[in-house]
Design a protein around this motif. Structure first.
Motif, PDB file in Angstrom:
ATOM      1  N   UNK A  38      33.697 119.869  76.343  1.00 55.33           N
ATOM      2  CA  UNK A  38      33.876 119.589  77.969  1.00 55.33           C
ATOM      3  C   UNK A  38      34.867 118.923  78.224  1.00 55.33           C
ATOM      4  N   UNK A  39      35.829 119.385  79.053  1.00 55.82           N
ATOM      5  CA  UNK A  39      36.972 118.734  79.245  1.00 55.82           C
ATOM      6  C   UNK A  39      37.220 118.796  80.889  1.00 55.82           C
ATOM      7  N   UNK A  40      38.059 117.873  81.326  1.00 59.51           N
ATOM      8  CA  UNK A  40      38.707 117.795  82.682  1.00 59.51           C
ATOM      9  C   UNK A  40      39.930 118.161  82.849  1.00 59.51           C
ATOM     10  N   UNK A  41      40.432 118.889  83.527  1.00 66.53           N
ATOM     11  CA  UNK A  41      41.754 119.291  83.812  1.00 66.53           C
ATOM     12  C   UNK A  41      42.661 117.916  84.111  1.00 66.53           C
ATOM     13  N   UNK A  42      43.894 118.067  83.466  1.00 70.48           N
ATOM     14  CA  UNK A  42      44.844 116.791  83.710  1.00 70.48           C
ATOM     15  C   UNK A  42      45.134 116.758  85.064  1.00 70.48           C
ATOM     16  N   UNK A  43      45.300 118.087  85.842  1.00 69.03           N
ATOM     17  CA  UNK A  43      45.678 118.242  87.203  1.00 69.03           C
ATOM     18  C   UNK A  43      44.421 118.892  87.731  1.00 69.03           C
ATOM     19  N   UNK A  44      43.578 118.101  88.382  1.00 68.23           N
ATOM     20  CA  UNK A  44      42.356 118.884  88.834  1.00 68.23           C
ATOM     21  C   UNK A  44      42.812 119.579  90.248  1.00 68.23           C
ATOM     22  N   UNK A  71      38.324 131.721  94.701  1.00 68.68           N
ATOM     23  CA  UNK A  71      39.461 131.385  93.717  1.00 68.68           C
ATOM     24  C   UNK A  71      39.933 129.835  94.001  1.00 68.68           C
ATOM     25  N   UNK A  72      40.020 129.280  92.618  1.00 69.85           N
ATOM     26  CA  UNK A  72      40.691 127.708  92.910  1.00 69.85           C
ATOM     27  C   UNK A  72      42.131 128.331  93.085  1.00 69.85           C
ATOM     28  N   UNK A  73      42.687 127.173  93.900  1.00 67.33           N
ATOM     29  CA  UNK A  73      44.012 127.287  94.214  1.00 67.33           C
ATOM     30  C   UNK A  73      44.886 125.964  93.948  1.00 67.33           C
ATOM     31  N   UNK A  74      46.112 125.964  93.339  1.00 68.75           N
ATOM     32  CA  UNK A  74      46.661 124.989  93.267  1.00 68.75           C
ATOM     33  C   UNK A  74      48.131 125.321  93.085  1.00 68.75           C
ATOM     34  N   UNK A  75      49.119 124.413  93.576  1.00 67.78           N
ATOM     35  CA  UNK A  75      50.655 124.891  93.450  1.00 67.78           C
ATOM     36  C   UNK A  75      51.111 123.327  93.028  1.00 67.78           C
ATOM     37  N   UNK A  76      51.449 123.404  91.630  1.00 63.51           N
ATOM     38  CA  UNK A  76      52.068 122.227  90.953  1.00 63.51           C
ATOM     39  C   UNK A  76      52.657 122.535  89.786  1.00 63.51           C
ATOM     40  N   UNK A  77      53.475 121.475  89.020  1.00 67.57           N
ATOM     41  CA  UNK A  77      54.333 121.776  87.937  1.00 67.57           C
ATOM     42  C   UNK A  77      53.058 122.163  86.875  1.00 67.57           C
ATOM     43  N   UNK A  78      53.504 123.377  86.127  1.00 68.20           N
ATOM     44  CA  UNK A  78      52.532 123.731  85.035  1.00 68.20           C
ATOM     45  C   UNK A  78      53.468 124.470  84.047  1.00 68.20           C
ATOM     46  N   UNK A  89      51.869 137.801  82.542  1.00 70.62           N
ATOM     47  CA  UNK A  89      52.192 136.618  82.905  1.00 70.62           C
ATOM     48  C   UNK A  89      51.387 135.718  82.132  1.00 70.62           C
ATOM     49  N   UNK A  90      51.666 134.388  81.887  1.00 73.45           N
ATOM     50  CA  UNK A  90      51.111 133.412  80.954  1.00 73.45           C
ATOM     51  C   UNK A  90      51.152 131.929  81.821  1.00 73.45           C
ATOM     52  N   UNK A  91      49.883 131.250  81.593  1.00 78.77           N
ATOM     53  CA  UNK A  91      49.664 129.948  82.261  1.00 78.77           C
ATOM     54  C   UNK A  91      48.913 129.016  81.296  1.00 78.77           C
ATOM     55  N   UNK A  92      49.594 128.079  81.017  1.00 76.00           N
ATOM     56  CA  UNK A  92      48.864 126.828  79.989  1.00 76.00           C
ATOM     57  C   UNK A  92      48.522 125.702  80.958  1.00 76.00           C
ATOM     58  N   UNK A  93      47.310 125.452  80.807  1.00 72.43           N
ATOM     59  CA  UNK A  93      46.575 124.330  81.513  1.00 72.43           C
ATOM     60  C   UNK A  93      46.049 123.264  80.675  1.00 72.43           C
ATOM     61  N   UNK A  94      46.716 122.246  80.624  1.00 75.34           N
ATOM     62  CA  UNK A  94      46.174 120.966  79.750  1.00 75.34           C
ATOM     63  C   UNK A  94      44.632 120.127  80.429  1.00 75.34           C
ATOM     64  N   UNK A  95      44.144 119.824  79.402  1.00 74.43           N
ATOM     65  CA  UNK A  95      43.210 118.844  79.792  1.00 74.43           C
ATOM     66  C   UNK A  95      43.712 117.567  79.673  1.00 74.43           C
TER      67      UNK A  95
END
Length: 292
Positions: free
Chosen positions: A187-193, A215-222, A233-239
């Protein structure tokens, strides 16, 4: 980046492998992609190759030469580690250090054997030492239903009560010698929620057709990028803690998922992740729940 497809490829990514354990870890990674390629992917799929590997390696402890060699050739198709059991323990111990505030991981193995079955001490010792698996004797002959409930209770306890009835009625009976179980809980919480107020309905491809979904939405450095050869396309989201992340791979074409999946190997997945750059990224990810 809009993540939209009829499936999402999920991969909890560790940091760079430990050099002294690289053969073992690459073998497990290759087995994972091979296993995924064999799935009948007609819808959404959710599997844990590491969980399957844990069970197979524990089972392999009790096999003879021919069977053991056959199993090793499947799991470690390209190169066999010098010490498989030690390699598993090193990787398992390393994964368990990746907990952080907001991130929980537990990995548990267990052998349930029929009362009266004579297990070699060498087998039991190695199962405990390398795989953390004790052996519990149960009466599958006269107390089959109670044995089933005991096993299910252990699974429930080690998955935070999420998996409650893994083994259905009638499966455990007098013909069973050993039940081998692996349970993984994460179980993990996103670093940027994501901001819940920014969740909106948008089009999402389901079996090549567009459908409105939340759809969850966000615009931030990733960490994100694009690969022209795989057309994706590839996206990596850290916990939280930056020790574990989720990787999304998105075909550029709405009907391009099957073709993309057919091209994925552990080498190009590794290259995709290593080629990502931290940049301002527009992210839309469908809210989803999967049960299997």
């Amino acid at each position: 980046m809009t993540v939209a497809s009829n499936s999402i490829i999920l991969s909890p990514m560790a940091s760079q492998v430990n050099g002294s354990n690289v053969v073992f870890e690459e073998g497990i990674a290759n087995f994972s992609t091979s296993l995924y390629s064999k799935l009948d992917r007609t819808g959404n799929e959710f599997i844990s190759p590491y969980s399957i590997t844990s069970a197979l390696l524990l089972l392999m402890l009790g096999t003879g030469k021919t069977t053991k060699n056959q199993m090793k050739s499947v799991i470690f198709e390209y190169e066999e580690p010098d010490d498989i059991d030690h390699g598993y323990k090193r990787l398992n111990d390393e994964l368990l250090t990746r907990t952080a505030k907001g991130v929980s991981i537990s990995i548990a193995n267990r052998l349930f054997a029929r009362k009266g079955l004579n297990l070699l001490n060498t087998f039991s010792t190695k199962a405990t030492t390398y795989y953390g698996s004790d052996v519990e004797l149960l009466d599958f002959v006269t107390e089959a239903e109670q044995s089933r409930l005991t096993i299910n209770d252990w699974i429930s306890k080690n998955t935070n009560n999420i998996i409650k009835d893994m083994i259905p009625k009638g499966v455990v009976d007098a013909n069973i010698l050993v039940v081998l179980v692996n349970a993984i809980y994460f179980k993990g919480t996103w670093k940027k929620e994501f901001n819940k107020n920014d969740t909106l309905q948008r089009n999402f491809f389901v079996k090549n057709e567009q459908k409105l979904v939340n759809m969850m939405y966000g615009e931030f450095d990733a960490k994100s990028g694009e690969d022209l050869s795989l057309d994706c396309k590839i996206l990596q989201l850290p916990y939280q803690g930056n020790q574990i992340s989720m990787v999304f791979v998105l075909p550029n074409s709405g009907d391009g998922l099957s073709e993309l999946e057919s091209k994925l190997t552990i080498d190009n997945v590794d290259s995709l992740v290593k080629g990502l750059k931290t940049q301002k990224t527009l992210i839309r990810i469908p809210k989803f729940t999967m049960t299997s």
